[in-house]
Design a protein around this motif. Structure first.
Motif, PDB file in Angstrom:
ATOM      1  N   ALA A 142      14.221  54.731  53.048  1.00 32.63           N
ATOM      2  CA  ALA A 142      13.395  55.082  54.441  1.00 32.63           C
ATOM      3  C   ALA A 142      12.103  56.359  54.112  1.00 32.63           C
ATOM      4  CB  ALA A 142      14.323  56.005  55.073  1.00 32.63           C
ATOM      5  N   LEU A 143      12.291  56.902  52.937  1.00 28.62           N
ATOM      6  CA  LEU A 143      11.206  57.669  52.506  1.00 28.62           C
ATOM      7  C   LEU A 143       9.949  56.911  52.177  1.00 28.62           C
ATOM      8  CD1 LEU A 143      11.430  60.778  50.520  1.00 28.62           C
ATOM      9  CD2 LEU A 143       9.811  59.154  49.851  1.00 28.62           C
ATOM     10  N   LEU A 144      10.272  55.862  51.305  1.00 26.16           N
ATOM     11  CA  LEU A 144       9.457  54.921  50.901  1.00 26.16           C
ATOM     12  C   LEU A 144       8.629  54.195  52.069  1.00 26.16           C
ATOM     13  CD1 LEU A 144       7.886  54.098  48.228  1.00 26.16           C
ATOM     14  CD2 LEU A 144       9.702  52.060  48.089  1.00 26.16           C
ATOM     15  N   SER A 145       9.355  53.797  52.706  1.00 25.87           N
ATOM     16  CA  SER A 145       8.834  53.017  53.745  1.00 25.87           C
ATOM     17  C   SER A 145       7.875  53.808  54.870  1.00 25.87           C
ATOM     18  CB  SER A 145      10.107  52.415  54.754  1.00 25.87           C
ATOM     19  OG  SER A 145       9.672  51.916  56.171  1.00 25.87           O
ATOM     20  N   ALA A 146       8.183  55.039  55.067  1.00 26.61           N
ATOM     21  CA  ALA A 146       7.284  55.862  55.669  1.00 26.61           C
ATOM     22  C   ALA A 146       6.060  55.991  54.936  1.00 26.61           C
ATOM     23  CB  ALA A 146       7.979  57.175  56.043  1.00 26.61           C
ATOM     24  N   HIS A 147       6.181  56.219  53.795  1.00 25.37           N
ATOM     25  CA  HIS A 147       5.047  56.638  52.855  1.00 25.37           C
ATOM     26  C   HIS A 147       4.018  55.214  52.790  1.00 25.37           C
ATOM     27  CE1 HIS A 147       3.180  55.473  48.946  1.00 25.37           C
ATOM     28  NE2 HIS A 147       2.795  56.552  49.058  1.00 25.37           N
ATOM     29  N   ASP A 148       4.869  54.196  52.572  1.00 26.46           N
ATOM     30  CA  ASP A 148       3.817  52.919  52.512  1.00 26.46           C
ATOM     31  C   ASP A 148       3.184  52.424  54.121  1.00 26.46           C
ATOM     32  OD1 ASP A 148       4.957  52.584  50.315  1.00 26.46           O
ATOM     33  OD2 ASP A 148       6.127  50.797  50.736  1.00 26.46           O
ATOM     34  N   ASP A 149       3.745  52.834  55.331  1.00 25.92           N
ATOM     35  CA  ASP A 149       2.969  52.460  56.272  1.00 25.92           C
ATOM     36  C   ASP A 149       1.987  53.461  56.545  1.00 25.92           C
ATOM     37  OD1 ASP A 149       5.056  50.828  57.090  1.00 25.92           O
ATOM     38  OD2 ASP A 149       6.305  52.167  58.275  1.00 25.92           O
ATOM     39  N   ILE A 150       2.161  54.698  56.306  1.00 24.29           N
ATOM     40  CA  ILE A 150       0.926  55.562  56.291  1.00 24.29           C
ATOM     41  C   ILE A 150      -0.325  55.166  55.352  1.00 24.29           C
ATOM     42  CG2 ILE A 150       0.437  57.940  55.664  1.00 24.29           C
ATOM     43  CD1 ILE A 150       2.937  58.985  56.654  1.00 24.29           C
ATOM     44  N   VAL A 151       0.208  54.956  53.946  1.00 20.25           N
ATOM     45  CA  VAL A 151      -0.919  54.648  53.452  1.00 20.25           C
ATOM     46  C   VAL A 151      -1.617  52.961  53.411  1.00 20.25           C
ATOM     47  CG1 VAL A 151      -1.266  53.930  50.699  1.00 20.25           C
ATOM     48  CG2 VAL A 151       0.173  55.875  51.442  1.00 20.25           C
ATOM     49  N   ARG A 152      -0.837  52.138  53.706  1.00 25.14           N
ATOM     50  CA  ARG A 152      -1.402  50.830  54.174  1.00 25.14           C
ATOM     51  C   ARG A 152      -2.450  51.355  55.446  1.00 25.14           C
ATOM     52  NH1 ARG A 152       0.720  46.655  51.470  1.00 25.14           N
ATOM     53  NH2 ARG A 152       2.382  46.928  50.280  1.00 25.14           N
ATOM     54  N   ARG A 153      -1.929  51.979  56.372  1.00 22.27           N
ATOM     55  CA  ARG A 153      -2.567  51.967  57.736  1.00 22.27           C
ATOM     56  C   ARG A 153      -3.952  52.605  57.271  1.00 22.27           C
ATOM     57  NH1 ARG A 153       1.105  53.612  60.463  1.00 22.27           N
ATOM     58  NH2 ARG A 153       0.869  55.813  60.175  1.00 22.27           N
ATOM     59  N   ALA A 154      -3.826  53.582  56.615  1.00 20.13           N
ATOM     60  CA  ALA A 154      -5.131  54.473  56.057  1.00 20.13           C
ATOM     61  C   ALA A 154      -6.158  53.630  55.366  1.00 20.13           C
ATOM     62  CB  ALA A 154      -4.780  55.812  55.288  1.00 20.13           C
ATOM     63  N   VAL A 155      -5.530  53.006  54.444  1.00 19.35           N
ATOM     64  CA  VAL A 155      -6.216  52.179  53.383  1.00 19.35           C
ATOM     65  C   VAL A 155      -7.185  51.036  54.184  1.00 19.35           C
ATOM     66  CG1 VAL A 155      -6.107  50.520  51.383  1.00 19.35           C
ATOM     67  CG2 VAL A 155      -4.983  52.656  51.465  1.00 19.35           C
ATOM     68  N   THR A 156      -6.231  50.226  54.751  1.00 16.57           N
ATOM     69  CA  THR A 156      -7.079  49.295  55.740  1.00 16.57           C
ATOM     70  C   THR A 156      -7.981  49.812  56.783  1.00 16.57           C
ATOM     71  OG1 THR A 156      -5.145  48.978  57.164  1.00 16.57           O
ATOM     72  CG2 THR A 156      -5.174  47.631  55.021  1.00 16.57           C
ATOM     73  N   GLY A 157      -7.803  50.902  57.300  1.00 16.73           N
ATOM     74  CA  GLY A 157      -8.332  51.514  58.247  1.00 16.73           C
ATOM     75  C   GLY A 157      -9.802  52.235  57.850  1.00 16.73           C
ATOM     76  N   HIS A 158      -9.906  52.185  56.543  1.00 15.25           N
ATOM     77  CA  HIS A 158     -11.163  52.674  55.933  1.00 15.25           C
ATOM     78  C   HIS A 158     -11.632  51.566  54.666  1.00 15.25           C
ATOM     79  CE1 HIS A 158     -11.189  56.567  57.565  1.00 15.25           C
ATOM     80  NE2 HIS A 158      -9.763  56.695  57.456  1.00 15.25           N
ATOM     81  N   ASN A 159     -11.409  50.273  55.326  1.00 21.46           N
ATOM     82  CA  ASN A 159     -12.013  49.511  54.319  1.00 21.46           C
ATOM     83  C   ASN A 159     -11.722  49.206  52.973  1.00 21.46           C
ATOM     84  OD1 ASN A 159     -13.683  48.552  56.913  1.00 21.46           O
ATOM     85  ND2 ASN A 159     -14.909  50.195  56.433  1.00 21.46           N
ATOM     86  N   GLY A 160     -10.222  49.702  52.813  1.00 19.57           N
ATOM     87  CA  GLY A 160      -9.975  49.345  51.401  1.00 19.57           C
ATOM     88  C   GLY A 160      -8.989  48.459  51.293  1.00 19.57           C
ATOM     89  N   ARG A 161      -8.374  48.384  50.057  1.00 19.74           N
ATOM     90  CA  ARG A 161      -7.546  47.060  49.746  1.00 19.74           C
ATOM     91  C   ARG A 161      -6.377  47.779  48.916  1.00 19.74           C
ATOM     92  NH1 ARG A 161      -9.713  42.681  45.397  1.00 19.74           N
ATOM     93  NH2 ARG A 161      -7.506  41.855  44.862  1.00 19.74           N
ATOM     94  N   VAL A 162      -5.022  47.468  49.354  1.00 19.27           N
ATOM     95  CA  VAL A 162      -3.922  47.879  48.895  1.00 19.27           C
ATOM     96  C   VAL A 162      -3.742  46.944  47.566  1.00 19.27           C
ATOM     97  CG1 VAL A 162      -1.436  48.049  48.684  1.00 19.27           C
ATOM     98  CG2 VAL A 162      -2.858  48.885  50.654  1.00 19.27           C
ATOM     99  N   ILE A 163      -3.406  47.264  46.341  1.00 19.52           N
ATOM    100  CA  ILE A 163      -3.318  46.403  44.904  1.00 19.52           C
ATOM    101  C   ILE A 163      -2.060  46.328  44.871  1.00 19.52           C
ATOM    102  CG2 ILE A 163      -3.964  46.110  42.807  1.00 19.52           C
ATOM    103  CD1 ILE A 163      -6.361  45.697  44.839  1.00 19.52           C
ATOM    104  N   LYS A 164      -1.152  47.361  44.776  1.00 19.65           N
ATOM    105  CA  LYS A 164       0.039  47.195  44.436  1.00 19.65           C
ATOM    106  C   LYS A 164       0.931  48.349  44.594  1.00 19.65           C
ATOM    107  CE  LYS A 164      -1.036  48.199  39.481  1.00 19.65           C
ATOM    108  NZ  LYS A 164      -0.948  47.618  38.084  1.00 19.65           N
ATOM    109  N   HIS A 165       2.136  48.177  44.488  1.00 16.37           N
ATOM    110  CA  HIS A 165       3.082  49.305  44.430  1.00 16.37           C
ATOM    111  C   HIS A 165       3.392  49.632  43.022  1.00 16.37           C
ATOM    112  CE1 HIS A 165       5.049  49.975  48.377  1.00 16.37           C
ATOM    113  NE2 HIS A 165       4.712  48.834  48.739  1.00 16.37           N
TER     114      HIS A 165
END
Length: 282
Positions: A142-165
């Motif tokens: 649950a902790l990891l899921s919350a982290h991932d949601d926040i990071v993915r939203r911020a990265v894509t919202g600022h024209n970034g690209r998530v590469i990997k876990h």
């Protein structure tokens, strides 16, 4: 020219809206025609056509010497000039270039030109292993899921690209250092604003970022820039963002604030690395 320990490496940044590939090729050739008189070596350049900017990588005894070459050859002074950490030379020189010194986009065979250097960012959940052992796998997920949601939203919202876990974090890449820092600030703000509940305890994240030209292969990135960003993430205090001084300088005039310059001794890097901590206000 061969690099020596006494010759700094710089990245200069020009604002050239509307410039075309032929214009830049001629300007680079003009630099090369006069650079030896000033002890300068303009190695190659990147063109971000969308932003109207050109980035030039240069060996020079000083900023002034590099600028004199531009003034003598074509008169275009850079709007910024950043000294690059010598340990990152291979990161900046990764990838190919064409016969005229223009950097090519890694991973392509069509001669497509690379628009700019990359900013690589790592996140890391502080104490995730200990929390998983203490609270159980369900809570850890649950902790990891919350982290991932926040990071993915911020990265894509600022024209970034998530590469990997990375197990308990994420690696992301941006074309803009400013966007990387903005995303990192947004992540810290969102994590700090989470309310603790029964399924997931409060947690903290550390973030590190570095800029250079990492090598791209099979949808992943490698090289000194990636290694440095990971080391900075590991060095960052919980709840903070630690970046190279180069990233901080690329954010000049854009409303971002940073702590005083500090040098950090990092594993795998022979010389201390100049770092700045982001003052998180976003």
């Amino acid at each position: 020219m061969h690099r020596g320990v006494a010759v700094p490496l710089y990245l200069d940044i020009h604002n050239v809206p509307g410039a075309g590939a032929d214009d830049l090729r001629r300007a680079h050739e003009a630099d090369m025609a006069v650079q030896s008189r000033h002890g300068v070596d303009y190695k190659k350049y990147w063109h971000n056509e969308k932003c109207g900017k050109v980035f030039c990588l240069v060996d020079a005894p000083s900023r002034e010497a590099a600028i004199r070459v531009h003034e003598e050859s074509h008169g275009l002074r850079p709007e910024k000039m950043i000294e690059v950490d010598p340990d990152l030379v291979e990161g900046f020189l990764g990838g190919g270039d064409d016969d005229h010194g223009a950097a090519l986009l890694p991973g392509t065979h069509t001669g497509e030109r690379d628009p700019a250097i990359r900013s690589v960012m790592f996140t890391d959940i502080v104490g995730s292993t200990e929390m998983a052992q203490r609270l159980g796998d369900d809570v850890a997920m649950a902790l990891l899921s919350a982290h991932d949601d926040i990071v993915r939203r911020a990265v894509t919202g600022h024209n970034g690209r998530v590469i990997k876990h990375t197990g308990d974090g994420i690696m992301a890449v941006f074309l803009s250092s400013f966007h990387a820092v903005k995303a990192a600030c947004e992540i810290q703000g969102a994590v700090g604003g989470l309310e603790e509940d029964e399924r997931r305890p409060a947690f903290q994240v550390r973030i590190g970022a570095a800029a250079g030209e990492p090598i791209e292969r099979d949808n992943d990135f490698f090289g000194s820039t990636v290694n440095l960003a990971a080391r900075l993430c590991a060095r960052a205090d919980p709840g903070t963002v630690l970046v190279t001084s180069g990233i901080a300088e690329m954010c000049l005039g854009k409303g971002m604030r940073f702590s005083e310059l500090r040098e950090a001794t990092l594993k795998g890097f022979d010389e201390p690395v100049r770092t700045r901590q982001v003052v998180i206000t976003c």
